[in-house]
Design an enzyme around this catalytic site. Sequence first.
Site, PDB file in Angstrom:
ATOM      1  N   HIS A 208       5.218  10.899   1.322  1.00 18.15           N
ATOM      2  CA  HIS A 208       4.186  10.093   0.657  1.00 18.15           C
ATOM      3  C   HIS A 208       3.205  10.939  -0.145  1.00 18.15           C
ATOM      4  O   HIS A 208       2.398  10.408  -0.897  1.00 18.15           O
ATOM      5  CB  HIS A 208       3.414   9.265   1.694  1.00 18.15           C
ATOM      6  CG  HIS A 208       4.240   8.158   2.270  1.00 18.15           C
ATOM      7  ND1 HIS A 208       4.164   6.862   1.810  1.00 18.15           N
ATOM      8  CD2 HIS A 208       5.199   8.162   3.219  1.00 18.15           C
ATOM      9  CE1 HIS A 208       5.023   6.113   2.488  1.00 18.15           C
ATOM     10  NE2 HIS A 208       5.671   6.873   3.342  1.00 18.15           N
ATOM     11  N   ASP A 411      -2.663  13.805  -5.899  1.00 17.64           N
ATOM     12  CA  ASP A 411      -2.397  12.633  -5.062  1.00 17.64           C
ATOM     13  C   ASP A 411      -0.925  12.264  -5.204  1.00 17.64           C
ATOM     14  O   ASP A 411      -0.391  12.262  -6.323  1.00 17.64           O
ATOM     15  CB  ASP A 411      -3.263  11.459  -5.559  1.00 17.64           C
ATOM     16  CG  ASP A 411      -3.641  10.515  -4.432  1.00 17.64           C
ATOM     17  OD1 ASP A 411      -2.916  10.465  -3.424  1.00 17.64           O
ATOM     18  OD2 ASP A 411      -4.667   9.815  -4.565  1.00 17.64           O
TER      19      ASP A 411
HETATM   20  P1  ADQ Z   1      -3.677   7.817   0.954  1.00 19.13           P
HETATM   21  O1  ADQ Z   1      -4.043   9.232   0.787  1.00 19.13           O
HETATM   22  O2  ADQ Z   1      -4.310   7.156   2.085  1.00 19.13           O
HETATM   23  O3  ADQ Z   1      -2.117   7.579   1.038  1.00 19.13           O
HETATM   24  P2  ADQ Z   1      -3.915   5.825  -1.313  1.00 19.13           P
HETATM   25  O4  ADQ Z   1      -2.596   5.733  -1.946  1.00 19.13           O
HETATM   26  O5  ADQ Z   1      -5.007   5.772  -2.295  1.00 19.13           O
HETATM   27  O6  ADQ Z   1      -4.132   7.157  -0.477  1.00 19.13           O
HETATM   28  O7  ADQ Z   1      -4.076   4.639  -0.307  1.00 19.13           O
HETATM   29  C1  ADQ Z   1      -5.319   4.347   0.276  1.00 19.13           C
HETATM   30  C2  ADQ Z   1      -5.285   2.947   0.868  1.00 19.13           C
HETATM   31  O8  ADQ Z   1      -6.454   2.805   1.670  1.00 19.13           O
HETATM   32  C3  ADQ Z   1      -5.336   1.858  -0.195  1.00 19.13           C
HETATM   33  O9  ADQ Z   1      -4.464   0.826   0.166  1.00 19.13           O
HETATM   34  C4  ADQ Z   1      -6.783   1.387  -0.168  1.00 19.13           C
HETATM   35  O10 ADQ Z   1      -6.913   0.010  -0.400  1.00 19.13           O
HETATM   36  C5  ADQ Z   1      -7.223   1.708   1.239  1.00 19.13           C
HETATM   37  N1  ADQ Z   1      -8.653   2.116   1.229  1.00 19.13           N
HETATM   38  C6  ADQ Z   1      -9.158   3.183   0.625  1.00 19.13           C
HETATM   39  N2  ADQ Z   1     -10.485   3.237   0.819  1.00 19.13           N
HETATM   40  C7  ADQ Z   1     -10.806   2.184   1.551  1.00 19.13           C
HETATM   41  C8  ADQ Z   1     -12.009   1.684   2.091  1.00 19.13           C
HETATM   42  N3  ADQ Z   1     -13.149   2.319   1.922  1.00 19.13           N
HETATM   43  N4  ADQ Z   1     -11.949   0.569   2.825  1.00 19.13           N
HETATM   44  C9  ADQ Z   1     -10.784  -0.044   3.017  1.00 19.13           C
HETATM   45  N5  ADQ Z   1      -9.622   0.352   2.547  1.00 19.13           N
HETATM   46  C10 ADQ Z   1      -9.633   1.465   1.822  1.00 19.13           C
HETATM   47  C11 ADQ Z   1      -0.940   8.441   1.001  1.00 19.13           C
HETATM   48  C12 ADQ Z   1      -0.856   9.368  -0.197  1.00 19.13           C
HETATM   49  C13 ADQ Z   1      -0.939   8.578  -1.469  1.00 19.13           C
HETATM   50  C14 ADQ Z   1       0.156   7.512  -1.513  1.00 19.13           C
HETATM   51  C15 ADQ Z   1       0.129   6.691  -0.237  1.00 19.13           C
HETATM   52  C16 ADQ Z   1       1.322   5.736  -0.160  1.00 19.13           C
HETATM   53  O11 ADQ Z   1      -1.874  10.347  -0.133  1.00 19.13           O
HETATM   54  O12 ADQ Z   1      -0.820   9.429  -2.594  1.00 19.13           O
HETATM   55  O13 ADQ Z   1      -0.070   6.660  -2.613  1.00 19.13           O
HETATM   56  O14 ADQ Z   1       0.167   7.514   0.902  1.00 19.13           O
HETATM   57  O15 ADQ Z   1       2.516   6.410  -0.265  1.00 19.13           O
END
Ligand code: ADQ
Length: 837
Positions: A208, A411
């Site tokens: 991921h 990311d």
């Molecule tokens: P993450 O590093 O966690 O995931 P991301 O893809 O942005 O990063 O996902 C974050 C999730 O958390 C989103 O669904 C978002 O809605 C939720 N979120 C973020 N901040 C929040 C908040 N304050 N309150 C509630 N919800 C919140 C890892 C990898 C990414 C990759 C994903 C999926 O680092 O690059 O996209 O896995 O493969």
Amino acid sequence: METTILCTEQSDMVQHHITAPLIVVSNRLPFVLQRNKDGELSRKPSAGGLVTAVAPVVVDCGGLWIGWSGLHTEEPLEFIPESDPDDKAPTAGLLSKQVIAVHIPEREFDDFYNGCCNGTFWPLFHSMPDRAVFKAHTWDAYCRVNKEFASRTLEALRKSAKELDDQERFETCPVVWIHDYQLLVAATTIRQVVEEEKLRCKLAFFLHIPFPSWDIMRLFPWDDEILQGMLACDMVGFHIEDYCLNFIDCCSRRLGCRVDRNNMLVELAGRTVHIKALPIGIPFDRFVQLAENTPRFLKLAESEKIILGVDRLDYTKGLVHRILAFERLLEKYPEHVEKVTLLQISVPSRTDVREYRQLKEEMDQLVGRINGRFSMPNWSPIRYIYGGVTQEQLAAFYRDSAVALVTPLRDGMNLVAKEYVACQIKEPGVLILSPFAGAGGMMHEALVVNPYEIDKAADTIHRALHMPLDEREVRMKQLRHREQQMDVNYWMNSFLASMGAVNNSDEADPLSTKMTPLTLDDFDQYLNNHVDTICKLSLILDYDGTLAPLTSHPDLAIMPEETKRVLERLSNMPDVNIAIISGRNLENVKKMVGLDQLTYAGSHGIEILHPDGTKFVHPVPFEYAEKLRELVHDLEKEVGHSGAWVEHKGVLLTFHYRETPPQQRDEIVRRACNIFQKAGFEPHEAHMAIEAKPPVKWDQGRACIHILRTMYGADWSERVRIVYAGNEAAMQALSGIACTFRVDSSPTVRTGANFRLEGPDAVLTMLKWVEKQMNKRSPRLTRSPRLSRSPKHQRKQNMLDYSLSFEDEEDIGGNTSSTFLTNGRQKRYNSNCRSSN
Ligand code: ADQ
């Protein structure tokens, strides 16, 4: 059981049938277990996109989910509670018998998770090596935890196999899907046991986070184990093609694997591994629904605009750079003061790691400073929420923001960018996106900005705030269209299709595509730069497993006739010298190869015989022979049964356990090692065997150097090219000196070799390439038969002869203790030599 799921492919809805049970392995279970006041366990649902997409498939196909429960318990959890009857989460239908909780002791978990996963892999894979810590004990904990996950997965596979057999579905292959950087080496163990027990399964891995370039990956001291762990799968998936290519590059450069970049295939130990870009999506329709049904939360003044940031509080997300860019916007374009607010929502993350606590402090100070600098009685530039918000609130914030700032420094994909566009159901806003997120390479209609360029970022925010409606509409429409098409179900179905786990009888199983067999052309790439048209060539080759296949008994390891003929022709070429080096004793290896014009090194180089009869024997302590006889006796008495046997060959002893039953093997090897140690011998690992070697500072590596110096003198490096193929024993001594091929069919080996070859067939191809290459050289004076006298003597005898062996005897020696017996005449080099026959 066959399950129907809907698979969206572009705009068409296509129905596929999942044909196999799916076993998902992830660090965490798809729900969190919590204990109430009475000590009873209950499930707390997780809401991530991954769970939304994957859980229903696991539920429907009667699959399994393996992961850590989120609870630290003294003993492994005995049962998992069923879901609450009111539970509406995608995991609600997942029965407790479909869940396997992995138990990890708390201390171990800390080393594994905080230490290795988050202290090493997270920064390293995000190309931030300065933040990465490399510690052997956290890596060890990581390997142990991965083994635990592997053994639970194997239990699941056995269970699944039994169920399939009961249903008479003998052809069905369960699919194991391992997730993410916490489980990079779990497949190593799974593959090994699956092959031993002949369990049927297809193994897949999905990362991921980004996969870094070779330059970064090579910093990790155990990088080869990571790569081999991933390659133990049949398919390895990444978000985008760049990560796939980085991975393929690492496999080629670090492991010496054969790769096919066009078709994204890697070969390891004869197996073809498929590398695939599978960009993850979001549950698009669910976000649209949330945006449609959630009331407004934000209270804004007339014409006030919100710029939104939503992230886990993580140093990869570029939060500090983003806040500084916003400050620059207010400095550079004061027209936005009192008109624009940055709403930054940061969800706490990894709070027990020091760097994350430091980042929180830095953010608190930065936000405080900027708010202090720009705030007015009725307006503050930054609203900063440190905490999670509900999905409803999130959807409303997305919907009501004019600009989303998604500016990570690095990311894997970034789901926030996708969720933002899904929620743009009213007047569209503008997405500003970093090119360093996986999403940055696909969401082309976003405004792309380098987060490190603070000034440019401020200009881009300014542009976004002024972007005319028609341009915003055009951009957002296309962004939304793509995300709707490539949503999380599309991702799930693409995965299943790539594993051949959907019933689509028209198409062959995609995993059945194999790499084209090794050909002479492959060696153009390996050797063209090394074997030139001028220098002499020295080939140093191991025998067992390199020239001849490994067999149950050494006497059966016969070199193919074709290999023998090529070696013979090569040995007749004036510019080629061949040395065979083996653990067998000298007479035996010479007999097995059966060619006269070669140098032979037996007993791992303790005895060396050159074609002219010159012989070197490294001295061995007198009492060694007696100790060896005792060891033979003890081994035969204690462990010489169940297929294990002892081979006593001159100065070496080999305990063979290849034929022992796999389930008894560990115990037999353990007991044999004890016997070796008790008798005062270090047990040396060989091909399914343990060896005792004489206590001398002499090994295959030193023997190789000795052979080369004997043939060419000390300054041969400009005149001679060396190619070595064999096991690891000589690799270190020859690194940088020779082009080295590790010949091994095992998928997990540590090697310092430049390239890997699977076995004797591949070595034969290499020899044919060498022959072809050497044949291109212009004809030389015919060379006399191999030396039968000392070289100087011969040169004096026949000045016309083209002599290539034993060039300058004066150069020979160095600091080795060596004795030469040349046809009865003895020549001594260096003062501290001892003679031996
Ligand atoms: P993450 O590093 O966690 O995931 P991301 O893809 O942005 O990063 O996902 C974050 C999730 O958390 C989103 O669904 C978002 O809605 C939720 N979120 C973020 N901040 C929040 C908040 N304050 N309150 C509630 N919800 C919140 C890892 C990898 C990414 C990759 C994903 C999926 O680092 O690059 O996209 O896995 O493969």
